[in-house]
Structure formats: C-alpha cells, structure tokens
Design a protein around this motif. Sequence first.
Motif, PDB file in Angstrom:
ATOM      1  N   ALA A   1       7.721   7.212  -2.457  1.00 53.92           N
ATOM      2  CA  ALA A   1       8.499   6.080  -1.917  1.00 53.92           C
ATOM      3  C   ALA A   1       9.460   5.549  -2.983  1.00 53.92           C
ATOM      4  O   ALA A   1       9.163   5.581  -4.182  1.00 53.92           O
ATOM      5  CB  ALA A   1       7.562   4.961  -1.476  1.00 53.92           C
ATOM      6  N   ARG A   2      10.615   5.051  -2.496  1.00 52.75           N
ATOM      7  CA  ARG A   2      11.665   4.597  -3.419  1.00 52.75           C
ATOM      8  C   ARG A   2      11.817   3.080  -3.373  1.00 52.75           C
ATOM      9  O   ARG A   2      12.425   2.545  -2.450  1.00 52.75           O
ATOM     10  CB  ARG A   2      12.992   5.262  -3.060  1.00 52.75           C
ATOM     11  N   PRO A   3      11.243   2.374  -4.324  1.00 50.69           N
ATOM     12  CA  PRO A   3      11.433   0.919  -4.380  1.00 50.69           C
ATOM     13  C   PRO A   3      12.919   0.586  -4.583  1.00 50.69           C
ATOM     14  O   PRO A   3      13.668   1.404  -5.110  1.00 50.69           O
ATOM     15  CB  PRO A   3      10.608   0.488  -5.596  1.00 50.69           C
ATOM     16  N   PRO A   4      13.334  -0.620  -4.182  1.00 55.14           N
ATOM     17  CA  PRO A   4      14.758  -0.990  -4.278  1.00 55.14           C
ATOM     18  C   PRO A   4      15.137  -1.373  -5.702  1.00 55.14           C
ATOM     19  O   PRO A   4      15.261  -2.560  -6.036  1.00 55.14           O
ATOM     20  CB  PRO A   4      14.851  -2.185  -3.325  1.00 55.14           C
ATOM     21  N   VAL A   5      15.346  -0.365  -6.542  1.00 57.43           N
ATOM     22  CA  VAL A   5      15.537  -0.609  -7.979  1.00 57.43           C
ATOM     23  C   VAL A   5      16.729  -1.525  -8.256  1.00 57.43           C
ATOM     24  O   VAL A   5      16.627  -2.466  -9.040  1.00 57.43           O
ATOM     25  CB  VAL A   5      15.697   0.730  -8.731  1.00 57.43           C
ATOM     26  N   ARG A   6      17.863  -1.235  -7.579  1.00 55.37           N
ATOM     27  CA  ARG A   6      19.062  -2.022  -7.899  1.00 55.37           C
ATOM     28  C   ARG A   6      18.860  -3.502  -7.569  1.00 55.37           C
ATOM     29  O   ARG A   6      19.261  -4.385  -8.327  1.00 55.37           O
ATOM     30  CB  ARG A   6      20.278  -1.471  -7.173  1.00 55.37           C
ATOM     31  N   GLU A   7      18.221  -3.766  -6.452  1.00 58.04           N
ATOM     32  CA  GLU A   7      17.968  -5.177  -6.092  1.00 58.04           C
ATOM     33  C   GLU A   7      17.055  -5.851  -7.117  1.00 58.04           C
ATOM     34  O   GLU A   7      17.260  -7.009  -7.480  1.00 58.04           O
ATOM     35  CB  GLU A   7      17.285  -5.245  -4.719  1.00 58.04           C
ATOM     36  N   VAL A   8      16.054  -5.100  -7.566  1.00 60.41           N
ATOM     37  CA  VAL A   8      15.119  -5.668  -8.549  1.00 60.41           C
ATOM     38  C   VAL A   8      15.864  -5.954  -9.859  1.00 60.41           C
ATOM     39  O   VAL A   8      15.653  -6.993 -10.490  1.00 60.41           O
ATOM     40  CB  VAL A   8      13.911  -4.719  -8.779  1.00 60.41           C
ATOM     41  N   VAL A   9      16.770  -5.044 -10.246  1.00 65.63           N
ATOM     42  CA  VAL A   9      17.544  -5.262 -11.475  1.00 65.63           C
ATOM     43  C   VAL A   9      18.369  -6.545 -11.338  1.00 65.63           C
ATOM     44  O   VAL A   9      18.391  -7.389 -12.241  1.00 65.63           O
ATOM     45  CB  VAL A   9      18.461  -4.053 -11.775  1.00 65.63           C
ATOM     46  N   GLU A  10      19.022  -6.706 -10.189  1.00 71.64           N
ATOM     47  CA  GLU A  10      19.860  -7.902  -9.991  1.00 71.64           C
ATOM     48  C   GLU A  10      19.036  -9.181 -10.089  1.00 71.64           C
ATOM     49  O   GLU A  10      19.392 -10.132 -10.780  1.00 71.64           O
ATOM     50  CB  GLU A  10      20.551  -7.843  -8.632  1.00 71.64           C
TER      51      GLU A  10
ATOM     52  N   GLY B   1       0.813  -1.210   0.000  1.00 70.13           N
ATOM     53  CA  GLY B   1       0.000   0.000   0.000  1.00 70.13           C
ATOM     54  C   GLY B   1       0.844   1.257   0.000  1.00 70.13           C
ATOM     55  O   GLY B   1       0.434   2.288  -0.525  1.00 70.13           O
ATOM     56  N   THR B   2       2.042   1.171   0.578  1.00 68.97           N
ATOM     57  CA  THR B   2       2.930   2.340   0.625  1.00 68.97           C
ATOM     58  C   THR B   2       4.052   2.199  -0.392  1.00 68.97           C
ATOM     59  O   THR B   2       4.422   3.134  -1.088  1.00 68.97           O
ATOM     60  CB  THR B   2       3.542   2.497   2.039  1.00 68.97           C
ATOM     61  N   THR B   3       4.593   0.987  -0.468  1.00 72.23           N
ATOM     62  CA  THR B   3       5.688   0.768  -1.418  1.00 72.23           C
ATOM     63  C   THR B   3       5.708  -0.693  -1.859  1.00 72.23           C
ATOM     64  O   THR B   3       4.877  -1.495  -1.415  1.00 72.23           O
ATOM     65  CB  THR B   3       7.049   1.189  -0.809  1.00 72.23           C
TER      66      THR B   3
ATOM     67  N   ALA C   1      13.835   7.200   6.583  1.00 68.97           N
ATOM     68  CA  ALA C   1      14.666   7.905   5.606  1.00 68.97           C
ATOM     69  C   ALA C   1      15.031   6.997   4.426  1.00 68.97           C
ATOM     70  O   ALA C   1      15.154   7.459   3.294  1.00 68.97           O
ATOM     71  CB  ALA C   1      15.928   8.417   6.280  1.00 68.97           C
ATOM     72  N   ALA C   2      15.180   5.694   4.692  1.00 67.96           N
ATOM     73  CA  ALA C   2      15.616   4.778   3.632  1.00 67.96           C
ATOM     74  C   ALA C   2      14.574   4.648   2.516  1.00 67.96           C
ATOM     75  O   ALA C   2      14.921   4.457   1.355  1.00 67.96           O
ATOM     76  CB  ALA C   2      15.908   3.405   4.222  1.00 67.96           C
ATOM     77  N   GLY C   3      13.299   4.760   2.886  1.00 70.44           N
ATOM     78  CA  GLY C   3      12.263   4.563   1.872  1.00 70.44           C
ATOM     79  C   GLY C   3      11.687   5.859   1.331  1.00 70.44           C
ATOM     80  O   GLY C   3      11.062   5.877   0.278  1.00 70.44           O
ATOM     81  N   ARG C   4      11.926   6.962   2.076  1.00 70.98           N
ATOM     82  CA  ARG C   4      11.283   8.222   1.701  1.00 70.98           C
ATOM     83  C   ARG C   4      11.939   8.840   0.466  1.00 70.98           C
ATOM     84  O   ARG C   4      13.150   8.774   0.296  1.00 70.98           O
ATOM     85  CB  ARG C   4      11.398   9.204   2.868  1.00 70.98           C
ATOM     86  N   GLY C   5      11.127   9.436  -0.367  1.00 71.38           N
ATOM     87  CA  GLY C   5      11.639  10.097  -1.570  1.00 71.38           C
ATOM     88  C   GLY C   5      11.540  11.604  -1.434  1.00 71.38           C
ATOM     89  O   GLY C   5      11.564  12.129  -0.315  1.00 71.38           O
ATOM     90  N   PRO C   6      11.390  12.305  -2.551  1.00 71.24           N
ATOM     91  CA  PRO C   6      11.413  13.772  -2.514  1.00 71.24           C
ATOM     92  C   PRO C   6      10.068  14.417  -2.188  1.00 71.24           C
ATOM     93  O   PRO C   6       9.932  15.624  -2.350  1.00 71.24           O
ATOM     94  CB  PRO C   6      11.852  14.132  -3.933  1.00 71.24           C
TER      95      PRO C   6
END
Length: 380
Positions: free
Chosen positions: A164-173, A134-136, A318-323
């Motif tokens: 919210a900032r999904p973990p893009v790099r992990e998803v790419v890997e 629901g949030t990310t 802070a880890a998940g929050r975006g701009p």
Amino acid sequence: MADGGAAARFRAEFPALADTVHLASCSQGALSGRLTYALQEIAFSLRDKGAPWEDWVAEVERARAGFARFIGAEPGEIAVLSCASEAAYQVASSMDWARRAAIVTTDLEFPSIAQVWRAQGGRGASVRVARDNGTTVTAEGYAEQIDEDVNLVSVPMALYGNGARPPVREVVELAHERGARVFVDAYQGTGVLPVDVHELGCDYLASGSLKYLLGLPGIAFLYVRAGTEHQRDPELTGWFGRRDPFSFDPRLVDFPAEARRFETGTHPIPSAYAANAGLELLAPLDMATVFEHVSTLAAELSEQLAGDGEMIASPTDAAGRGPQVAIVDQDPDALARWLARRRIVTAPRGRLLRLSLHYYSDRSDVAAVVDAIRRYRKES
Ligand SMILES: Cc1ncc(COP(=O)(O)O)c(C=O)c1O
C-alpha cells in the motif's frame, strides 16, 4: 500494457525468468545477465589488479551518481551506506531531541526502521504512532500526531507488508507546515514507482539496492536534502565521513557539508558493482510507464485471486495499491515452499504471502501463480 514490446525486451535481460516465475522483487529482485556479469567483473578486477582501490572508489561514485539521478537528486545529496537501518540511525543521531522530542512513525513501517526510532528513547526522543486502518495509513492518521513538539516524521513510500502507498507528499506538506522534517523509507518503491525528491519535498529518503532496484544486499543510499540543517553531528563516523577521507589525520573529526557526512568506513564495494548493474538496467526506463505496467498486472492478479476466494490484504483500489498483492494464509511459509518447488518464487512475511510485480513480470506469471495457488488449495 501497450508499450511497444519494451517490457518484453526488459524481461529478456533476465535469463533466469526462462524457467522461473519471480514474484519476490519486494524481497530480492530477479537475477539479470548484467548482475551476473558485474559479479564476475569484481572477481576480474581482483585477478587483474590485485588491490584495485581506484576502480572500487569509482564504482561507489558511479552508484552514488546513478541513485541520485534516479530520484532527481544531486550526488552530493547522497550518502552510500550499508543498510536502511543505518541510514535511519544516522538521521536520528543527528537530531537534537532537546529542541523537539517527538518522532512520528506508523506500526506498518518496516520494523527495523521503527526500532531505530524507538531506540532513540535513550537519547530523549518520544515516539508517536500514526493511526492506521490495518491496510494503510492516511494523511489524517499522521495529522493527528504532528504538532510543534515533533522533530521527525517517518513515512514509508510503499508498505513492506502489502505494498500500500501512503500519501507521502501530503504527509510532507503537513509536517513542514508544523516545522517537522520528514524521512521517507522508499525501499519498497524505488525501481518500480516514479520517485522525484523535489516533487516529494522530503528532507531524507532511504532505499537499498536488493529489491526493485535489481542489485544485491549490502548497500543502501540516504538522500539528505541540500541545505538541511544538521542539529548534531552523526554518532557513527569514520574516514569516509571526513572532508578529505585520504587526509589520514587521526586527530581530525571534521564533517563535510554534503550527505557524505553520514558515511563511516570502507564502502560495500561488491554491492556497489551490483547496484550499478541494476541502476543501469533501470536508467533508460520511464518509471511512470513501469508503474503503469506493474499496476495493470497487480490489478489483474488481485481480481483473479479474489475471484478464487483468496483474502486480499493489499488495497484493492488503484490509488492505494502498490507493486505487490499480498494474500492472507494460515501458513505462508508452507505455501511459498510449495510454490518454490514449482519454480514460483514468492515472499512470505508473517501471515501474508507477498506476490510482487516488476517491469519484467508479465501475464504468464500472473496466470502461473493463480493456477498454482488454486491447485494448492485443492490439494491441501
Ligand atoms: C520498507 C523496508 N525498509 C527497509 C528494509 C530493510 O532495511 P535494512 O536495509 O536495514 O535491512 C526493508 C526490507 O528488507 C523494507 O521492506
């Protein structure tokens, strides 16, 4: 926010901020002096030269190179298009769904991108949705869906709804381990988050100019990693998608190796001028410093609003929050109109009011919107 006054100097590039609190960069960036000048420049080029095609082509190439530099890519890896949906469509149309049929997306993706993926159903693609909370959306949510039938994984760099900032790099890997390629919608990230396509390792990345990149609507960029195998030629094409756009041979439909293969007809010239104005403003900045500034303000804004009893829809860590900080409201459009009458520009979407920060934002903006929302609640 100890950056020796650099953020204040950046703010001074936006005369409009003298009487306006601009918290809508997730929708449209604030008007800079340089953007105003760029719009005059295109009018001047018409008045001066009548049909200044050479200048216009040069401006598009400057935008291509400027965006490439901004994300750590080469100009040959960038296609200049008109919107992010077109970028997604061009990628989708170049995939062979008979080889691997599935696309993984998230329901938190910007709807237009998800709609492009779903419309590929007619060409044999099937869509899978990564589980979200629901949030990310998490790497696990993606991992559950990615197997050897998946051809394309689509992951946003920052969510349009709440930043919210999904973990893009992990998803790419994960995707690459399982033989799928990855499309990153970076529209809500470029201009305010550090973006390096080589670090991310993604195959495609799309963004446009109007939001944090401080330009105007009408232009978007598609990064295509050099060496990416094209399973099919794209379906939309035109003279700027040719090896030599100026060969004028109606019988020749050849596709260059570079990302330009995804281009179609005449580029969005006025928007390219605007894109260059924004990219020039941002080029000297260190994006890590920009994001630190923005994160500090976002944390303060989020804490103050939560302290007033507002329901925060953005991640609070802070880890998940975006701009941006999004709050839940019964009628965000009415709240946004009320704020706009007080020259506080915000971005309502659905049941959320989005308040987004940029390097030009400062504590006076945070104080102004917190105070205004407090007054609105008392009055209504
Ligand atoms: C994450 C994201 N992607 C894409 C878009 C826009 O897509 P398009 O350029 O196709 O209108 C937006 C907002 O307008 C967005 O927030």
